[in-house]
Every structure is written in C-alpha cells, then in structure tokens.
Design an enzyme around this catalytic site. Structure first.
Site, PDB file in Angstrom:
ATOM      1  N   THR A 236      -4.313   6.069   8.326  1.00 54.59           N
ATOM      2  CA  THR A 236      -3.068   5.368   8.646  1.00 54.59           C
ATOM      3  C   THR A 236      -2.447   4.878   7.341  1.00 54.59           C
ATOM      4  O   THR A 236      -2.243   3.689   7.134  1.00 54.59           O
ATOM      5  CB  THR A 236      -3.335   4.242   9.649  1.00 54.59           C
ATOM      6  OG1 THR A 236      -4.010   4.802  10.778  1.00 54.59           O
ATOM      7  CG2 THR A 236      -2.043   3.611  10.153  1.00 54.59           C
ATOM      8  N   HIS A 237      -2.223   5.824   6.441  1.00 52.24           N
ATOM      9  CA  HIS A 237      -1.633   5.491   5.148  1.00 52.24           C
ATOM     10  C   HIS A 237      -0.366   6.311   4.972  1.00 52.24           C
ATOM     11  O   HIS A 237      -0.261   7.108   4.062  1.00 52.24           O
ATOM     12  CB  HIS A 237      -2.635   5.753   4.023  1.00 52.24           C
ATOM     13  CG  HIS A 237      -3.927   4.999   4.205  1.00 52.24           C
ATOM     14  ND1 HIS A 237      -5.115   5.388   3.672  1.00 52.24           N
ATOM     15  CD2 HIS A 237      -4.193   3.857   4.896  1.00 52.24           C
ATOM     16  CE1 HIS A 237      -6.066   4.527   4.012  1.00 52.24           C
ATOM     17  NE2 HIS A 237      -5.528   3.595   4.753  1.00 52.24           N
TER      18      HIS A 237
END
Lengths: 393, 586
Positions: free
Chosen positions: B514-515
């Site tokens: 989740t970057h």
C-alpha cells in the site's frame, strides 16, 4: 485639590476592584479544592449549571444550579442563605439539604471563604436550568428526617490549626477534612450514609467503585507510597504504578491537577501522617487449582498489557502487584473494570488517558472471578478470593 | 442546500498520519483547525481492544479498516489503450479509512529515505551519464535534501518512540546498524525488538555472505516509551496481529497512540468524522482556496470556509480532489504536458519462501515491523553501471502475516486441497518462512492518474483512473535483487524453497504494497510538479497537498517516515513563514 481628591478616589476604587478581583480568584480556587464541578457541572454543559444526577445508595440526588440565574440558580440568594447552605446544609426555607452535598466537611470553611465562593459564582454566566433536587426512595425522600441524620453525623470536626503540627500538616488537614471532602468517598459509611468516624479513611465504596484506604496500611492503603508520589498522583492521575479511573479520574482532572503544587504536597504530607489500622487477620490463600486457572487466563488476556509479573507500565497500564485497589477487601472496582473497562484520567502533564476495554463479551463470570482471585493473590498480593456470584456488571 | 459554517484558520482533508501531524503543529500554534475524515472515529480501547483486535476474518480478510469499494474506489488498467474497470474488492493495496487512516493498520516500518533518493535524477546523470537513463523514465529530484529533512525525521521518530539501531550517527558508521543510511543526529529512541528465529537465521546467512544485516526500524515498540508530549506507549507483545489491525495494547505508534490524546484536549481543534469532502472551493480560477464542501453522515452538505486548505487524503483522493476541483493542469500522457496525475508510481516486490526439515521457526511470534534487513543491494549502494538498471531493493526477513486463515504454507508439489494438503500444512506451518525484496518503482510516462470517463461514485463524481505497469527497468532490477535474495535463502539451509519473481503485467489482484505514490508531486519547476518543496500548490498558495502523492518516484523503503517528515516541514513552514507573509514559499 480637586485633582488630588479625584486621584485618591480612583486609587481607592482601583484598590477596591483589586480586592474584589482577589476575592473572586480566591473563591474560584476554593471551588477547585472542593471539586464543585464534579457534581455541579453537567457532562458537556455550562460550568456549575447543575442537573447532574449523583447516585447514592438511597436513590438519585440531583446537583442544583449554582450559576447566578435568578429563578433557577443562586441569583436571588442572600449571602447568609448561601452560607447556611454551603456550610450547614440548610436551604433558605430552613429545610435540610441531602448530605450528598458534603456540608459536614464544608463546615471547615469560614464565612469569608463562603463569601469568596459566592463572589466567584456570581461571575459565572447565568444559565436558566431548573433542577429537581432529588429522586430518592421512601423514606429517604422525607427531608425532615434529615434532622436526625444531622444530629448523628454533622458533628463539628476538631478545630484547626492544631498547634501540635506544622503549617504544612495543618494546611493538608484543612483540605482533606474540609473542602477536599476526601472522606466522603474514602471513609466507610454507616447504613444511613454517615461517616464511620472511628474508621476514617479506611476506604469506602461510591457508586460501585471502591475508594481505597488512605491510611497507612501497606497493603490496602498508602503505607508504601511516598509523599511525592501522592502529590504526583493528584496532579497527573498516575504514580506509584496506579492510575486514577472512575470517579477519582474526575477528582484529578477537575481538582488535583488544578490546585497548587504546595496544596498537593500538603495533602500528601497530611495523609502520610495517618496511622496504619490495627493489623487484621489475613485471608486464607485460595486453593491451588483456582490460582492455576486464574493464572492461565491472566497470561492470555491480561499479561500483554499488565505484564506476567503484574508490574504494568507507568502512566499507561496500572501495576497490579502491590496495588491497594486490587487487594481492597471489596473487589467491586476490579470486577467492574474487568467487566466494563475503564478510562484513566488525562491531564496536561499526563495526557495519555489510556483505557482498558471491558471483557464482558469475552469472559464469563467464573473466568472473571478466577482472574480477580489470581491477581489478588499473585506476586505477594493477598486478599479474599472472589466467587463467580460476586461478579456483577 | 449547503449550510455555510463559521470560517476557521485551517481545514484538513483526511485524518491519517499527515492530517494528525498538521493538526498538532497548527493547533499548538493557536490556529483554529478542523479535520474532516471520511471514515469513522476510532480509538484503541473502544475499537481494537485485545479481546477483539486479533480477528483475522474481520480485519485481514474483510478489510474492516479499509475504505469500502462501494463507497469509493478507483478504476484500473495497465496501458492507455485499454479500458479501465473499477476495483470492486481491494487486492494489490489497501487504502485506509477512518480516524488515524493508514496509521492505524500499518505495519510500523519506519524508514528514512537515503540522501541520494532525494536527488535521484542528478545522481544518476552524474554517475552514469544521460544515455544510461531510459528516455521514457520521468524521474525527478525532489527539491528537498536529506539534510533538510533530517530534523523532521528525528522529530517523527521521537514522537513515535521508534525502535531501531542507528548505522550512521553524525557521520560515524555504527556496527549493527544500516551502514548505508544517511547520517542521523541521534540514535533511535528505543532499542530494537527481540529478533525471532527466522530473522536471526537470515541475518546469520547474510553476514556470512558479506552483507550488513540490521534490525528493521519499527513503530511496534520494544519497550514502553513516553513521547516529548507526555503521551505513553506500551511495549509490543509480539502477538502477530499488526498489519491490517489496530493495536490493542498501545504498542504501535499511530495517531491514536501519539497525537490524539493531545488533540482531544485542545479547544481550537475538532475532528469531524464520517465527513466526505466533495470538492475544494476556490475563487474560480484555482488561484485561491476558499474552503471545502463536504457531506456528513446524514447526507447533508456543508461549506467550511478556511484560510488554509490542507489536502492530506491519501494519494488517490489527493489527486482526485485536485482534478474534481479544477486546481492545477491535468496531466496529458500523449503530450507529456500538465502535472496533476503525473508520475504515479508504486513498488516492485518479490519473495522467496523456504521450508526447513527440522527447525521450528514459530512464525506466530510476530509483529508488523519485526525482522532483519539487508540494504546492500539498494539504491546507490552498489554500482549499476554493468547491470543496466536504476534502483534497488532492501532484502528482509520479517515476522508478520503468519496468521491462521491466510497463511497455509506447503512445499512445492503439495496438492491444493484434501488430506495430503492438510498434513503438509500441519507440518510446514511452524517450519516455513518467507523473505522478501522491497524494490523501488521509477516513474515513467505511461504511469499516471486521471478521471475515469465512464465510472462514477455514489454521488455522481468520476472515479480516479489509474494507469500503471512495471517499467522494464524495475523488472530488471527486481529480478537481479531476487536472485541475491535466493542466494541468502539457500545459505540459510532450507529443505525446499520457491522463488516468486515479479512479472509484468502488473496485477491489481494479489497484495503487494500500500505504497501508492506520486500524482501530485513536489519539485522546483511548476511545469513538472504540482507542489513546491513545501508541498504548497504552485497555482493556489493557500492550498497544501500533503502525503506520498508528493513523491516524484518511489524509493524501495516504506514511505511513512518520509510522509511524516514532509508533513512536519510543511506545518513548520506554514507557522514560521506563510502566516507572516502569505504567498508562495518557494
């Protein structure tokens, strides 16, 4: 000449105003020492506007409106009427106030104190809020019966200052037995709600919370606390591994954290002068099987925060080993905290205000009793075992 | 009917790490501040008590802390010539919703980017020359240096109590830390966590191979810690329910455990949850923000006027709100012109799973950021000249994600179901681990975000369309570092191992990271960036766009430390400079 007179007039006026301001400030400070807001400020409402319902063993007492509104507050009260109510528990019509209003303690106030408090209350924004005085069960709803209560319990306290003690002790004694009304919670009560004078500060129960002993008992009182720890507890709600929660959280945030450091030190000094109670017979240790069951549950459910050795984390998770609340003869507080959870006091100095979740949905009553018995008797703790039937929300 | 509210000094859109940090600094300086959060209010004891928090089905499978796709999602495609479709179940990444944002369910990997990350383009050109750089890579310098950000990294680490071991203390290399990191003014506030067995085996094999293993810097604290504001955090219990979960015992740094106790006490700050910002209102030309329009939980619309607007709503929603509000020129992939939506990038991850015959690794002992790292194949720590790619990865043995529902490791060749599968899982669970490579992602011309022409949300607003695939450079990098990872894995002496290399095309389905970064990037040139180095909009000087949307490309590290450092720098610049002389800070 005229100019000189004029200047003198203004100087006098200024001096008068300064004195009036000082008196208001003094009155405000006394309301902090007396923690008036705890009962008279409704949650989320205007300061001291009343309406908060105070639970007593006899029913609800509803705190009146102290703002200067003429119809529903104190706006129409004379100084003498206010003084009589504050210090002697009488209403303007001569009838009695319920002793949820701690007038037996407030008798320590001087008339000057009472006028200062009244001067401060007059500066509050008036709030029109009619408050019904009480909602008590028969026969406690009969105010005239309070004449007997007064005769029994509203006895004058020993005079202060006591020349046998220093100024710090006398200041502490004044706050603790006067405005602070500590004994209102921390002294055991008779069936009629009066203080058991012979057992002052031996601990009490208020609204289902245990108020631990403030005497020198090393297990259930303040015997192991240092004076600076007591003062720190009053200021921040966290010291000596303990955290203020329940009604004491409010005492800390509304009163302890807002009083002067000197007054907190005086309270601590006075409390540490209270003698330990006569030693009582130790309870028989619980059976091994009960302790083993409690330990298993404790390790699974409690140890991640409170630690395997019950040491807790200062300022975050209370220490259970050596805790007065855990070892109190009445287990009401720890049971309700395990059942419902609790939130610690949050103050400017210690803002964390961590909370413990309730385990009502995760543990049954027998399991809660087993955990309670375990923590009351592990790590050198000792207190009577708790049965499943004792566990009530 | 929109109700107009009383104006405030600053309104913050989104209450994750960025929003909470901005709120703390601005409200401490006396500004009246409102934060608007689309998701619900959440606090430790009420919402993730230890009696409920380790609920894998609720949090890891059903994504309770993540925004519901029915409420807000994106559409996705790999290339511009495809038709994007809406994501109806999150997979590759998990955008958070609710007070605390991703700061609630993050793992707690708290990195600083290395100095060369901030000057990537200059560094590559200086070292390897212009011809080394593929022409469609759109990497840029950040316009801020590591030295400038160092005090802000430090502040965030001490706010959180990060557990770690420094590798470069004021220029002096420290044994046991990361020798490649930029110099830090002081050591981590708390010592590293106790390492689990698999991480210790990895570190031993790596050290014997000549590498420099060190403990993962972690926001899961090794011991209780009281931060400079007097807020106390507890010690991690190694329960293994960290990523995708809130921490039940106050042991993971999050807005809840570090800042909310302070903010709750400030009368000039309020947090309004379940309030979805629809648009940023401006003067019509996008030159001056007037406030924001939002919808509360009852569906009522409000206009909140504000002197300063701080957009801190995760990468996707930051980009989308700029586009929906008509602030800044949208990026056009055909011409390469325009800025909003440009330089979206991600991360390039891969892993090796390895099983042992006899060694019991006890993978249930876990945390979010618990493990050992090798940084030797990262960034500019090695010569890329003969290898023909830019970037790199950190290699890691992290003890996380070994929970019972989603983790059933089996050796290769095991049937996917039935009695034999069950026997294999029972044997392998305690004996299997996974090590991974977390690699950089370089921005390129074909990776960007814009508004979807077809799909709309429940209020009729276009969804954000994400167009992304791995650049061949990133795949070359990833394959190279995965080979190095496999070498370490073999040196650990497993009975079996399987190598999962990252392949194109990028798939939105399996979880990767989740970057999501970029799209509203920072820089020194308004032609190629949305915000200046203070994260202030080039177009609209009272609008700041805060978060990983500002990254011009992604480094290999987890972004939170850098997101926080940038947010703190922005907050300081607003208080120290902007309030005195409103206007462009750059």
């Amino acid at each position: 000449m005229k100019a000189v007179l004029c200047a003198a007039f203004f100087l006098l006026l200024a001096a008068f105003c300064a004195r009036a301001e000082e008196r208001v400030a003094a009155g405000q400070y006394l309301t902090i020492l007396a923690d008036c807001a705890a009962c008279h400020t409704p949650p989320g409402g205007a300061p001291l506007s009343g309406g908060r319902r105070i639970p007593t063993p006899f029913g609800w007492v509803i705190a009146p409106n102290l703002t200067p509104d003429r119809e529903t507050g104190l706006g129409a009260w004379s100084a003498a009427a206010f003084d009589r109510a504050l210090r002697f528990g009488r209403r303007p019509d001569g009838s009695f106030l319920y002793p949820a209003h701690p007038f037996p303690y407030f008798a320590r106030f001087t008339r000057e104190d009472s006028e200062a408090i009244r001067a401060f209350l007059a500066t509050l924004p008036p709030v029109h809020q009619a408050v019904r005085g009480a909602d008590l069960s028969f026969p406690f709803d009969l105010r005239f019966l309070l004449v007997f209560w007064d005769a029994l319990y509203a006895k004058p306290a020993p005079p202060l200052p006591d020349p046998g003690h220093d100024a710090l002790w006398n200041r502490g004694a004044f706050i603790v037995t006067g405005p602070g009304h500590c004994g209102a919670c921390h002294t055991p009560k008779t069936a009629l709600g009066g203080d058991v004078a012979a057992r002052a500060f031996a601990g009490g129960v208020v609204a289902g919370w245990v108020a631990p002993a403030l005497d020198g008992d090393p297990r259930t009182g303040l015997g192991e606390w240092r004076e600076d720890e007591i003062a720190q507890f009053l200021a921040t709600g966290a010291a000596h591994g303990a955290l203020a929660s329940g009604p004491m959280a409010e005492v800390v945030t509304l009163s302890g954290a807002r009083m002067t450091a000197a007054d907190r030190a005086a309270i601590a000094h006075y409390l540490k002068s209270l003698p330990p109670p006569p030693p009582s017979q130790a309870a028989a240790p619980p059976p091994h099987a009960t302790m083993a069951a409690g330990e298993g549950l404790y390790r699974l459910r409690c140890a991640p925060c409170h630690g395997r050795d019950g040491e807790g984390t200062p300022g975050l998770f209370p220490r259970l080993a050596g805790s007065a609340l855990v070892q109190a003869s009445n287990p009401a507080t720890i049971l309700r905290v395990i059942f419902n959870g609790a939130r610690a006091a949050a103050t400017d100095a210690a803002p964390t205000g961590a909370a413990m979740p309730g385990f009502a949905g995760a543990l049954d009553r027998a399991e809660i009793a087993a955990i309670a018995t375990y923590i009351r008797n592990a790590w050198g703790n000792a207190a009577p075992a708790v049965a499943a039937g004792d566990v009530t929300p | 009917m929109t109700t107009r509210l009383k104006p405030v000094d600053a309104v913050i859109i989104g209450f994750g790490w960025s929003g909470a940090l901005l709120a703390e600094v601005l409200s401490r300086a006396g500004l009246s501040v409102i934060a608007l959060e689309r998701g619900p209010y959440r606090d430790t004891a009420e919402d993730f008590p230890p009696s409920r928090a380790p609920d894998e089905l609720r949090y890891a499978v059903r994504h309770d802390l993540v925004v519901k796709p029915a409420e807000n999602t994106i559409t996705f495609r790999n290339r511009s010539d495809q038709t994007a479709l809406p994501v109806r179940a999150w997979g590759s990444f998990l955008p958070a919703s609710g007070a605390g944002g991703g700061g609630v369910h993050w793992n707690g990997q708290t990195w600083r980017f290395r100095p060369s990350d901030f000057t990537l383009k200059t560094t590559i050109l200086e070292r390897y020359g212009r011809r080394f750089l593929p022409p469609d890579l759109t990497i840029q310098d950040w316009g801020v240096t590591y030295e400038t950000l160092e005090p802000y990294y430090d502040r965030f680490e001490y706010l959180c109590g990060i557990s770690g071991k420094s590798g470069n203390l004021q220029g002096k290399i420290q044994p046991g830390g990361n020798p490649f990191e930029g110099p830090r003014a002081r050591d981590y506030p708390t010592p590293p966590l106790t390492m689990p067995y698999a991480a210790a085996l990895f570190a031993k094999a790596a050290a014997e191979g000549g590498y420099h293993p060190f403990p993962q810097p972690s926001a899961n604290l090794s011991q209780a810690y009281t931060n400079p504001f007097g807020v106390t955090l507890g010690a991690c219990s190694y329960c293994g329910f960290c990523e995708r979960f809130g921490c039940g015992n106050y042991a993971k740094a999050s807005p809840q455990t570090t800042l909310m106790p302070l903010l709750r006490r400030r009368p000039n700050f309020s947090l309004r949850t379940e309030c979805l910002v629809l648009a940023i209102n401006h003067d019509g030309g996008g030159k001056k923000a007037r406030g924001v329009t939002y919808k509360d939980a009852s569906g009522e619309d409000f206009f909140q006027p504000a002197g300063i607007v701080l957009l801190a709503a995760y990468t996707f929603e930051n980009i989308r709100l700029l586009l929906l509000s008509g602030i800044g020129a949208p990026y056009d992939p055909a011409s390469g012109r325009g800025v909003v939506g440009r330089n979206y990038s991600y991360q390039t991850t891969s892993s090796v799973q390895l099983g042992f015959a006899e060694r019991l690794l006890n993978p249930f002992i876990g945390a979010g950021a618990l493990g050992m790292i090798v940084d030797d194949w990262n960034g500019e720590h090695y010569d890329h000249g003969p290898l023909g790619f830019i970037g790199g990865a950190y290699l890691a043995a992290l003890a996380t994600n070994s929970r019972p529902i989603l983790n059933h490791p089996t050796p290769p060749g095991t049937p996917r179901w039935g009695a034999e599968w069950k026997r294999a899982v029972a044997k392998s669970y305690l004996r299997t681990t996974r090590i991974l490579a977390s690699g950089s992602s370089l921005s390129h011309r074909g990776a960007y975000c814009d508004l979807d022409p077809t799909y709309r949300d429940r209020f009729g607003r276009p969804l954000l369309r994400v167009t992304f695939d791995f650049h061949p450079n990133d795949l070359r990098m990833s394959h190279f570092v995965t080979d190095r990872l496999a070498e370490i894995a073999r040196a650990m002496g497993p009975e079996w191992l399987t190598i999962a290399k990252r392949q194109a095309p990028y798939s939105i389905v399996p979880y990767q990271s989740t970057h999501n970064v970029g799209g509203a990037i920072m820089g020194t040139d308004p032609e190629t960036s949305v915000v200046n180095p203070y994260l202030q909009s080039w177009d609209c000087d009272n609008l700041f766009v805060v978060g990983a949307s500002a990254f011009p490309q992604n480094a290999s590290y987890n972004p939170t430390g850098t997101v926080a450092a940038l947010a703190l720098r922005t907050a300081d610049a607003i208080i120290g400079r902007y309030l005195r002389a409103p206007g462009s800070l750059a």
